[in-house]
Design a protein around this motif. Structure first.
Motif, PDB file in Angstrom:
ATOM      1  N   GLY A  67     -64.287  34.986 -16.033  1.00 48.91           N
ATOM      2  CA  GLY A  67     -63.044  34.473 -15.605  1.00 48.91           C
ATOM      3  C   GLY A  67     -61.933  34.491 -16.044  1.00 48.91           C
ATOM      4  N   GLU A  68     -60.620  34.169 -15.587  1.00 52.06           N
ATOM      5  CA  GLU A  68     -59.401  34.690 -16.194  1.00 52.06           C
ATOM      6  C   GLU A  68     -59.355  33.644 -17.200  1.00 52.06           C
ATOM      7  OE1 GLU A  68     -54.857  34.028 -14.471  1.00 52.06           O
ATOM      8  OE2 GLU A  68     -56.315  34.514 -13.074  1.00 52.06           O
ATOM      9  N   ASP A  69     -58.555  34.122 -18.307  1.00 49.50           N
ATOM     10  CA  ASP A  69     -58.512  33.105 -19.603  1.00 49.50           C
ATOM     11  C   ASP A  69     -57.238  32.409 -19.065  1.00 49.50           C
ATOM     12  OD1 ASP A  69     -60.189  34.568 -20.756  1.00 49.50           O
ATOM     13  OD2 ASP A  69     -58.884  36.306 -21.653  1.00 49.50           O
ATOM     14  N   ASP A  70     -57.373  31.364 -19.562  1.00 53.43           N
ATOM     15  CA  ASP A  70     -56.248  30.100 -19.522  1.00 53.43           C
ATOM     16  C   ASP A  70     -55.380  30.250 -20.573  1.00 53.43           C
ATOM     17  OD1 ASP A  70     -54.678  28.103 -18.171  1.00 53.43           O
ATOM     18  OD2 ASP A  70     -56.110  26.557 -18.670  1.00 53.43           O
ATOM     19  N   SER A  71     -54.129  30.774 -20.361  1.00 58.80           N
ATOM     20  CA  SER A  71     -53.313  30.754 -21.370  1.00 58.80           C
ATOM     21  C   SER A  71     -52.542  29.557 -21.740  1.00 58.80           C
ATOM     22  CB  SER A  71     -52.243  31.751 -21.178  1.00 58.80           C
ATOM     23  OG  SER A  71     -51.335  31.455 -20.040  1.00 58.80           O
ATOM     24  N   CYS A  72     -52.758  28.432 -20.751  1.00 56.94           N
ATOM     25  CA  CYS A  72     -52.095  27.155 -21.172  1.00 56.94           C
ATOM     26  C   CYS A  72     -53.091  26.135 -21.609  1.00 56.94           C
ATOM     27  CB  CYS A  72     -51.952  26.595 -19.570  1.00 56.94           C
ATOM     28  SG  CYS A  72     -50.627  27.569 -18.623  1.00 56.94           S
ATOM     29  N   SER A  73     -54.152  26.420 -22.018  1.00 51.03           N
ATOM     30  CA  SER A  73     -55.208  25.585 -22.511  1.00 51.03           C
ATOM     31  C   SER A  73     -54.778  25.111 -23.675  1.00 51.03           C
ATOM     32  CB  SER A  73     -56.640  26.284 -22.734  1.00 51.03           C
ATOM     33  OG  SER A  73     -56.367  27.380 -23.725  1.00 51.03           O
ATOM     34  N   GLY A  74     -54.086  25.310 -24.720  1.00 51.57           N
ATOM     35  CA  GLY A  74     -53.593  24.694 -25.964  1.00 51.57           C
ATOM     36  C   GLY A  74     -52.460  23.679 -25.527  1.00 51.57           C
ATOM     37  N   LEU A  75     -51.772  23.614 -24.644  1.00 54.67           N
ATOM     38  CA  LEU A  75     -50.408  22.895 -24.063  1.00 54.67           C
ATOM     39  C   LEU A  75     -51.140  21.628 -23.705  1.00 54.67           C
ATOM     40  CD1 LEU A  75     -48.499  25.720 -22.747  1.00 54.67           C
ATOM     41  CD2 LEU A  75     -48.512  24.792 -25.038  1.00 54.67           C
ATOM     42  N   THR A  76     -50.244  20.562 -23.725  1.00 50.45           N
ATOM     43  CA  THR A  76     -50.666  19.407 -23.112  1.00 50.45           C
ATOM     44  C   THR A  76     -49.283  18.576 -22.358  1.00 50.45           C
ATOM     45  OG1 THR A  76     -49.800  18.131 -25.327  1.00 50.45           O
ATOM     46  CG2 THR A  76     -51.971  18.476 -24.942  1.00 50.45           C
ATOM     47  N   GLY A  77     -49.657  17.857 -21.608  1.00 48.11           N
ATOM     48  CA  GLY A  77     -48.665  17.166 -20.782  1.00 48.11           C
ATOM     49  C   GLY A  77     -47.730  17.881 -19.952  1.00 48.11           C
ATOM     50  N   THR A  78     -46.144  17.673 -20.081  1.00 49.26           N
ATOM     51  CA  THR A  78     -45.524  18.612 -19.390  1.00 49.26           C
ATOM     52  C   THR A  78     -45.174  20.128 -19.570  1.00 49.26           C
ATOM     53  OG1 THR A  78     -43.502  17.983 -21.009  1.00 49.26           O
ATOM     54  CG2 THR A  78     -43.745  16.403 -19.127  1.00 49.26           C
ATOM     55  N   GLN A  79     -45.626  20.461 -20.793  1.00 50.21           N
ATOM     56  CA  GLN A  79     -45.752  22.126 -21.098  1.00 50.21           C
ATOM     57  C   GLN A  79     -46.935  22.517 -20.427  1.00 50.21           C
ATOM     58  OE1 GLN A  79     -46.269  21.709 -25.390  1.00 50.21           O
ATOM     59  NE2 GLN A  79     -44.175  21.766 -25.919  1.00 50.21           N
ATOM     60  N   LYS A  80     -47.707  22.044 -20.340  1.00 53.42           N
ATOM     61  CA  LYS A  80     -49.021  22.415 -19.509  1.00 53.42           C
ATOM     62  C   LYS A  80     -48.640  22.585 -17.992  1.00 53.42           C
ATOM     63  CE  LYS A  80     -54.128  21.934 -19.147  1.00 53.42           C
ATOM     64  NZ  LYS A  80     -55.137  21.248 -19.743  1.00 53.42           N
ATOM     65  N   ALA A  81     -47.901  21.465 -17.668  1.00 49.51           N
ATOM     66  CA  ALA A  81     -47.532  21.672 -16.154  1.00 49.51           C
ATOM     67  C   ALA A  81     -46.585  22.761 -15.798  1.00 49.51           C
ATOM     68  CB  ALA A  81     -46.927  20.159 -15.681  1.00 49.51           C
ATOM     69  N   LEU A  82     -45.668  22.813 -16.828  1.00 40.20           N
ATOM     70  CA  LEU A  82     -44.646  23.874 -16.741  1.00 40.20           C
ATOM     71  C   LEU A  82     -45.348  25.451 -16.635  1.00 40.20           C
ATOM     72  CD1 LEU A  82     -41.722  22.510 -18.651  1.00 40.20           C
ATOM     73  CD2 LEU A  82     -41.707  23.000 -16.095  1.00 40.20           C
ATOM     74  N   CYS A  83     -46.364  25.430 -17.712  1.00 45.20           N
ATOM     75  CA  CYS A  83     -47.137  26.650 -17.768  1.00 45.20           C
ATOM     76  C   CYS A  83     -47.820  27.067 -16.567  1.00 45.20           C
ATOM     77  CB  CYS A  83     -48.087  26.530 -18.975  1.00 45.20           C
ATOM     78  SG  CYS A  83     -48.918  28.043 -19.366  1.00 45.20           S
ATOM     79  N   HIS A  84     -48.549  26.099 -16.262  1.00 48.90           N
ATOM     80  CA  HIS A  84     -49.300  26.443 -14.702  1.00 48.90           C
ATOM     81  C   HIS A  84     -48.249  26.578 -13.430  1.00 48.90           C
ATOM     82  CE1 HIS A  84     -53.292  25.509 -15.918  1.00 48.90           C
ATOM     83  NE2 HIS A  84     -53.076  24.309 -16.325  1.00 48.90           N
ATOM     84  N   ALA A  85     -47.161  26.309 -13.570  1.00 45.44           N
ATOM     85  CA  ALA A  85     -46.190  26.192 -12.404  1.00 45.44           C
ATOM     86  C   ALA A  85     -45.572  27.628 -12.644  1.00 45.44           C
ATOM     87  CB  ALA A  85     -44.899  25.291 -12.467  1.00 45.44           C
ATOM     88  N   GLN A  86     -45.245  28.137 -13.914  1.00 42.56           N
ATOM     89  CA  GLN A  86     -44.818  29.516 -14.192  1.00 42.56           C
ATOM     90  C   GLN A  86     -46.200  30.433 -13.828  1.00 42.56           C
ATOM     91  OE1 GLN A  86     -44.165  30.330 -18.173  1.00 42.56           O
ATOM     92  NE2 GLN A  86     -42.188  31.354 -17.688  1.00 42.56           N
TER      93      GLN A  86
END
Length: 100
Positions: A67-86
């Motif tokens: 499966g696709e590697d999740d580059s947002c896995s180490g982030l939390t909160g708003t940083q994770k949401a911004l990473c997913h949005a990007q």
């Protein structure tokens, strides 16, 4: 001309009421049979179920490992949401929308 009575034919067996095995009352254990009888009766279905379980296991193994590697896995909160949005913005701009 109507003939009253039974026509006897050499190819016809005499039928007596309630003599066939289907009319005999079966106990609960006779209806179900033992384990080997159930396996023999449903061998095709059990084989298909085993094959389906094996194929689903292989599919899930490869879906998880490749499966696709999740580059947002180490982030939390708003940083994770911004990473997913990007990531969503990048996939939509390429014309490919992948549902996670």
């Amino acid at each position: 001309m109507v003939i009253d009575g039974v026509i006897n034919s050499p190819h016809r067996r005499p039928q007596t009421a309630f003599s066939s095995p289907s009319f005999r009352k079966l106990s609960k254990s006779d209806e179900l049979g033992n384990f080997s009888t159930v396996v023999r009766r449903h061998q095709f279905l059990l084989t298909a179920l085993a094959l389906l379980a094996f194929l689903c296991t292989v599919y899930l193994y490869f879906a998880v490992t490749l499966g696709e590697d999740d580059s947002c896995s180490g982030l939390t909160g708003t940083q994770k949401a911004l990473c997913h949005a990007q990531h969503v913005k990048q996939t939509v701009s390429k014309g490919k929308l992948k549902i996670l």
